[in-house]
Design an enzyme around this catalytic site. Structure first.
Site, PDB file in Angstrom:
ATOM      1  N   LYS A 108       0.859  -1.188   0.000  1.00  0.00           N
ATOM      2  CA  LYS A 108       0.000   0.000   0.000  1.00  0.00           C
ATOM      3  C   LYS A 108       0.889   1.230   0.000  1.00  0.00           C
ATOM      4  CE  LYS A 108      -3.610   2.357   2.603  1.00  0.00           C
ATOM      5  NZ  LYS A 108      -4.609   2.250   3.679  1.00  0.00           N
TER       6      LYS A 108
ATOM      7  N   LYS B 298      -2.142  -1.497  -3.841  1.00  0.00           N
ATOM      8  CA  LYS B 298      -3.018  -0.327  -3.741  1.00  0.00           C
ATOM      9  C   LYS B 298      -2.211   0.948  -3.790  1.00  0.00           C
ATOM     10  CE  LYS B 298      -6.116   1.812  -0.445  1.00  0.00           C
ATOM     11  NZ  LYS B 298      -6.574   1.838   0.909  1.00  0.00           N
TER      12      LYS B 298
HETATM   13  C1  PBG Z   1      -7.126   3.655   5.647  1.00  0.00           C
HETATM   14  C2  PBG Z   1      -7.591   3.353   4.276  1.00  0.00           C
HETATM   15  C3  PBG Z   1      -7.467   4.229   3.196  1.00  0.00           C
HETATM   16  C4  PBG Z   1      -8.081   3.619   2.118  1.00  0.00           C
HETATM   17  C5  PBG Z   1      -8.548   2.370   2.531  1.00  0.00           C
HETATM   18  N1  PBG Z   1      -8.220   2.214   3.871  1.00  0.00           N
HETATM   19  C6  PBG Z   1      -6.935   5.610   3.131  1.00  0.00           C
HETATM   20  C7  PBG Z   1      -5.639   5.900   3.734  1.00  0.00           C
HETATM   21  O1  PBG Z   1      -4.748   5.060   3.845  1.00  0.00           O
HETATM   22  O2  PBG Z   1      -5.500   7.054   4.138  1.00  0.00           O
HETATM   23  C8  PBG Z   1      -8.197   4.255   0.769  1.00  0.00           C
HETATM   24  C9  PBG Z   1      -9.226   3.725  -0.147  1.00  0.00           C
HETATM   25  C10 PBG Z   1      -9.557   4.619  -1.272  1.00  0.00           C
HETATM   26  O3  PBG Z   1      -8.946   5.687  -1.482  1.00  0.00           O
HETATM   27  O4  PBG Z   1     -10.487   4.260  -2.008  1.00  0.00           O
HETATM   28  N2  PBG Z   1      -6.802   2.620   6.481  1.00  0.00           N
END
Ligand code: PBG
Length: 332
Positions: free
Chosen positions: A202, A256
């Site tokens: 991520k 991601k």
């Molecule tokens: C946070 C989380 C995020 C997303 C999923 N879980 C945002 C972040 O890390 O700040 C993003 C998903 C998206 O942008 O569609 N745990």
């Protein structure tokens, strides 16, 4: 070895492109509703469908409406739904205790959905950001996001989700050691059937902006997430994260965001041959929707093209806010 192909005109690569029938025959990748995980936002209340301004077509749903969404998903052949709670500021505290409250929004939604639509898989999110007053995925001590103490809290959160009936737990926090800790806790508490889909690679991305609006975290977040989410410039590091998570007990792994990281999806699949998912995140969704609403691109075609790209890159499935729309389009 690649078989040699004859020179033109023996080989005319346009021949199999000539008609829809021939194109159908030679198509290498297809998208089906079975490839989709639908992320939905859940909020308090009853009978509430509240639009998210930065994500046209996406709503925050009260639990009863989330159940309807799950029913719709099941009818469309979508195998899984992923829950993200919009937590009211009153439930955002330094100790993040709401994260493992058996009756928090996410757990109530999980129980209601599993009750009404038992066949659909419910995926839940493990991270502290919906519950912290800092907007971070972990505890903050002296300006640092502390790892090991956060992992203990994530384990409690994951166990409360398993207890509520989650089928798939998705740790999105990027702390070190969380997969092993959660896997061990699930095994020792009779939850060995619960699958872990790790957000292994991520990235610290600008494409999460609309999501943070949707869950009400934009205002809260102080600073950025670069000490735990990955540097977008790195690729080998993603493989190390994925390898580590698989070794610690992840059943499936995720990359991601999605489209800007297709190279990572392909490397992950080729290297580990594990169930591989991509998350087409909120900003990717918003870009397609905004351009389509301006009449600058054909939204339906851009949606389909972006999603088949994940299959081509080796993904087994995709988390996408387009899920119900794609499934409807595929059904014709
Ligand atoms: C946070 C989380 C995020 C997303 C999923 N879980 C945002 C972040 O890390 O700040 C993003 C998903 C998206 O942008 O569609 N745990």
């Amino acid at each position: 070895m690649r078989p040699t192909q004859g020179p033109f005109p023996t080989t005319r690569l346009r021949r199999p492109r000539a008609t829809p029938a021939l194109r159908d025959l030679v198509r290498e990748n297809t998208l089906s509703p079975g490839d989709l995980i639908w992320p939905i936002f859940v909020r308090d209340g009853d009978g509430v469908t509240e639009p998210v301004a930065s994500m046209p077509g996406v709503n925050r749903l009260s639990v009863d409406r989330a159940v309807e969404a799950a029913r719709e998903a099941a009818e469309l052949g979508i195998p899984a739904i992923c829950l993200f709670p919009y937590t009211s500021p009153a439930h955002r505290t330094a100790d993040c205790a709401e994260a493992w409250n058996p009756d928090n929004l996410s757990n109530r939604a999980t129980r209601a959905i599993k009750d009404a639509v038992p066949g659909i898989a419910v995926m839940t999110d493990v991270a502290l950001d919906p519950y912290s007053d800092t907007g971070h995925d972990g505890f903050v001590r002296d300006g640092r996001i502390v790892n090991d103490e956060t992992v203990e809290a994530l384990v409690r959160q994951a166990l409360s989700q398993a207890e509520a009936g989650a089928d798939i737990i998705g740790p999105s926090d990027m702390m070190d050691g969380r997969i092993g800790a959660i896997r061990a806790a699930l095994e020792s508490t009779g939850h060995s059937r619960v699958a872990l889909l790790s957000y292994s690679a991520k990235y610290a991305s600008a494409f999460y902006g609309p999501f943070r609006d949707a869950v009400g975290a934009s205002g809260a977040l102080k600073g950025d997430k670069r000490t735990y989410q990955m540097d977008p410039a790195n690729s080998d590091e993603a493989l190390r994260c994925i390898e580590r998570d698989l070794a610690e007990g992840a059943d499936m792994i995720m990359v991601k965001p999605g489209l800007p990281y297709l190279d990572i999806c392909r490397r992950a699949k080729d290297t580990f041959a594990a169930p591989t998912f991509a998350y087409q995140v909120s900003g990717e969704y918003a870009m397609i929707m905004a351009a389509a609403e301006n009449g600058w691109i054909d939204g339906d075609r851009a949606m389909m093209e972006s999603l088949v790209a994940f299959k081509r890159a080796g993904c087994d499935g995709v988390l996408t806010y387009f899920a119900p729309r794609v499934a409807r389009a595929l059904a014709g």
